[in-house]
Design a protein around this motif. Sequence first.
Motif, PDB file in Angstrom:
ATOM      1  N   GLN A 282       0.832  -1.194   0.000  1.00 30.45           N
ATOM      2  CA  GLN A 282       0.000   0.000   0.000  1.00 30.45           C
ATOM      3  C   GLN A 282       0.872   1.251   0.000  1.00 30.45           C
ATOM      4  N   GLY A 283       0.505   2.230  -0.832  1.00 25.06           N
ATOM      5  CA  GLY A 283       1.215   3.501  -0.870  1.00 25.06           C
ATOM      6  C   GLY A 283       2.323   3.590  -1.893  1.00 25.06           C
ATOM      7  N   VAL A 284       2.684   2.488  -2.538  1.00 23.98           N
ATOM      8  CA  VAL A 284       3.724   2.502  -3.562  1.00 23.98           C
ATOM      9  C   VAL A 284       3.073   2.751  -4.919  1.00 23.98           C
ATOM     10  N   PRO A 285       3.605   3.684  -5.721  1.00 26.18           N
ATOM     11  CA  PRO A 285       3.003   3.948  -7.037  1.00 26.18           C
ATOM     12  C   PRO A 285       3.035   2.718  -7.933  1.00 26.18           C
ATOM     13  N   SER A 286       2.281   2.792  -8.999  1.00 27.24           N
ATOM     14  CA  SER A 286       2.211   1.691  -9.954  1.00 27.24           C
ATOM     15  C   SER A 286       2.462   2.225 -11.359  1.00 27.24           C
ATOM     16  N   ILE A 287       3.170   1.437 -12.146  1.00 29.68           N
ATOM     17  CA  ILE A 287       3.419   1.747 -13.556  1.00 29.68           C
ATOM     18  C   ILE A 287       2.824   0.615 -14.377  1.00 29.68           C
ATOM     19  N   GLU A 288       1.978   0.978 -15.305  1.00 24.96           N
ATOM     20  CA  GLU A 288       1.253  -0.045 -16.061  1.00 24.96           C
ATOM     21  C   GLU A 288       2.197  -0.971 -16.813  1.00 24.96           C
ATOM     22  N   LYS A 289       3.263  -0.422 -17.394  1.00 25.21           N
ATOM     23  CA  LYS A 289       4.173  -1.257 -18.178  1.00 25.21           C
ATOM     24  C   LYS A 289       5.588  -0.703 -18.088  1.00 25.21           C
ATOM     25  N   ILE A 290       6.525  -1.564 -17.698  1.00 27.11           N
ATOM     26  CA  ILE A 290       7.951  -1.243 -17.679  1.00 27.11           C
ATOM     27  C   ILE A 290       8.651  -2.272 -18.557  1.00 27.11           C
ATOM     28  N   THR A 291       9.398  -1.800 -19.540  1.00 27.39           N
ATOM     29  CA  THR A 291      10.060  -2.698 -20.485  1.00 27.39           C
ATOM     30  C   THR A 291      11.561  -2.435 -20.466  1.00 27.39           C
ATOM     31  N   PHE A 292      12.334  -3.494 -20.290  1.00 27.95           N
ATOM     32  CA  PHE A 292      13.793  -3.422 -20.374  1.00 27.95           C
ATOM     33  C   PHE A 292      14.222  -3.986 -21.725  1.00 27.95           C
ATOM     34  N   HIS A 293      15.011  -3.200 -22.455  1.00 23.87           N
ATOM     35  CA  HIS A 293      15.449  -3.569 -23.796  1.00 23.87           C
ATOM     36  C   HIS A 293      16.948  -3.869 -23.771  1.00 23.87           C
ATOM     37  N   LEU A 294      17.323  -5.042 -24.249  1.00 19.85           N
ATOM     38  CA  LEU A 294      18.729  -5.420 -24.364  1.00 19.85           C
ATOM     39  C   LEU A 294      19.156  -5.249 -25.817  1.00 19.85           C
ATOM     40  N   LEU A 295      20.112  -4.341 -26.039  1.00 18.85           N
ATOM     41  CA  LEU A 295      20.557  -4.016 -27.389  1.00 18.85           C
ATOM     42  C   LEU A 295      22.014  -4.408 -27.586  1.00 18.85           C
ATOM     43  N   ARG A 296      22.340  -4.720 -28.817  1.00 25.25           N
ATOM     44  CA  ARG A 296      23.737  -4.894 -29.207  1.00 25.25           C
ATOM     45  C   ARG A 296      24.264  -3.528 -29.626  1.00 25.25           C
ATOM     46  N   LEU A 297      25.230  -3.006 -28.883  1.00 22.95           N
ATOM     47  CA  LEU A 297      25.690  -1.639 -29.100  1.00 22.95           C
ATOM     48  C   LEU A 297      26.369  -1.456 -30.450  1.00 22.95           C
ATOM     49  N   GLU A 298      26.850  -2.500 -31.030  1.00 22.33           N
ATOM     50  CA  GLU A 298      27.561  -2.373 -32.298  1.00 22.33           C
ATOM     51  C   GLU A 298      26.655  -1.900 -33.422  1.00 22.33           C
ATOM     52  N   ASP A 299      25.427  -2.437 -33.478  1.00 25.49           N
ATOM     53  CA  ASP A 299      24.528  -2.086 -34.573  1.00 25.49           C
ATOM     54  C   ASP A 299      23.135  -1.679 -34.106  1.00 25.49           C
ATOM     55  N   GLY A 300      22.871  -1.690 -32.781  1.00 25.35           N
ATOM     56  CA  GLY A 300      21.581  -1.252 -32.273  1.00 25.35           C
ATOM     57  C   GLY A 300      20.467  -2.264 -32.421  1.00 25.35           C
ATOM     58  N   PHE A 301      20.794  -3.518 -32.647  1.00 25.11           N
ATOM     59  CA  PHE A 301      19.767  -4.548 -32.819  1.00 25.11           C
ATOM     60  C   PHE A 301      19.208  -4.942 -31.450  1.00 25.11           C
ATOM     61  N   VAL A 302      17.871  -4.948 -31.337  1.00 29.32           N
ATOM     62  CA  VAL A 302      17.210  -5.326 -30.086  1.00 29.32           C
ATOM     63  C   VAL A 302      17.210  -6.845 -29.980  1.00 29.32           C
ATOM     64  N   LEU A 303      17.924  -7.363 -28.990  1.00 29.27           N
ATOM     65  CA  LEU A 303      18.081  -8.808 -28.837  1.00 29.27           C
ATOM     66  C   LEU A 303      16.976  -9.431 -27.995  1.00 29.27           C
ATOM     67  N   ASP A 304      16.575  -8.761 -26.914  1.00 22.17           N
ATOM     68  CA  ASP A 304      15.571  -9.345 -26.029  1.00 22.17           C
ATOM     69  C   ASP A 304      14.916  -8.228 -25.222  1.00 22.17           C
ATOM     70  N   GLU A 305      13.758  -8.547 -24.649  1.00 23.77           N
ATOM     71  CA  GLU A 305      13.010  -7.594 -23.831  1.00 23.77           C
ATOM     72  C   GLU A 305      12.445  -8.311 -22.613  1.00 23.77           C
ATOM     73  N   LYS A 306      12.311  -7.563 -21.524  1.00 27.50           N
ATOM     74  CA  LYS A 306      11.693  -8.067 -20.301  1.00 27.50           C
ATOM     75  C   LYS A 306      10.663  -7.052 -19.844  1.00 27.50           C
ATOM     76  N   VAL A 307       9.412  -7.504 -19.662  1.00 25.59           N
ATOM     77  CA  VAL A 307       8.296  -6.605 -19.367  1.00 25.59           C
ATOM     78  C   VAL A 307       7.785  -6.874 -17.957  1.00 25.59           C
ATOM     79  N   PHE A 308       7.530  -5.787 -17.203  1.00 28.28           N
ATOM     80  CA  PHE A 308       6.888  -5.853 -15.896  1.00 28.28           C
ATOM     81  C   PHE A 308       5.601  -5.026 -15.980  1.00 28.28           C
ATOM     82  N   CYS A 309       4.493  -5.635 -15.610  1.00 25.45           N
ATOM     83  CA  CYS A 309       3.191  -4.977 -15.692  1.00 25.45           C
ATOM     84  C   CYS A 309       2.681  -4.631 -14.293  1.00 25.45           C
TER      85      CYS A 309
END
Length: 341
Positions: free
Chosen positions: A154-181
């Motif tokens: 109780q009392g902690v804010p909520s965020i409908e969707k949080i997404t973590f994006h794992l990128l390859r820095l060499e070319d910017g390709f999105v390799l994987d994602e992790k979502v918290f709802c």
Amino acid sequence: MFFKSSNITARIFDRQICTPAPGTSVHYARKFYENLVPSYTVYEVECPDHSFRKFTDDGQYLISFSRNQQELIVYRPRWLSFSCKDEDCDNHDLPLKAKRFESFFTQLYCVPLASCNELICKDFFLYMESNKFGLFATSTAQVHDAPAVGGAVQGVPSIEKITFHLLRLEDGFVLDEKVFCNDYVNLAHNLGVFLYDDLLTIVSLRYQIIHILQIRDSGNLVHVRAIGEFCREDDELFLNSNAQGMALSDKNKQQQLLGNHIYNNIHQAQPNPGNSFLSGIKQRLLSFMFRGLWNEETDDTLVGFLKLNFGLLFLLPPCILLHFSFACVSDFQALHYLKIT
């Protein structure tokens, strides 16, 4: 990088009389670049309208975000751009292109990360020591008066969707994602996310859970385990068994007091470990802090005072306790005590 002498004449003389090891002559000659240092500052450079985050440790990538916080833009420095061979270089004006951002940086890629209702958290950015992968985060707006359902605090804010994006820095390709709802993770300045080697820990303040993920060499985010209400794999089995035993014991006592009269109470028959035990992570953190203070204190009087007053920490709300615990002990000491590494 350290060298024997900063005198360029002495270094040239040393190069003439010393023979480098076989196959290292190129590296030996490159050491003279240590004597080439920037000596001029360019002001009022025409920069793109971006929000610049930081350089990676090796200086190969400059991380920036678009002003609408929807796109990731990565640049690479072009290093030495202009030089002067004359003696009075300070009196020479640089060419006009020296005041352009493109003269010093080259754009590698521009990747859209956030959807229409999400924004990139511009204060969040983690990368591995090899600078191969980078971790970015996007989220929707916070809801401050969200109801506490499903075990939330109780009392902690909520965020409908949080997404973590794992990128390859060499070319910017999105390799994987992790979502918290419908969760809350403190993303500002990486406070709620920690990266050690290939282990990634994410602290959920809303549900009081530490999520542990592993970043594989293939670029996948693999869920290892979650530590919260239960810390070990058999904790849930033990607590449920204990709750059933306590419920059976209470039922037998009531039968004895009522003269073997059957007292049917549904609430007492159901196991409820939350009434008898603190959550697993709360027990671990409290005992970790208590044992640390106990081992440091030598005065018996203060030790007794500590035993009497430390119980007040058990009355703290879980969200405050988790903040307080991670502020008092180093992150990886706490994780080591929790036996997750």
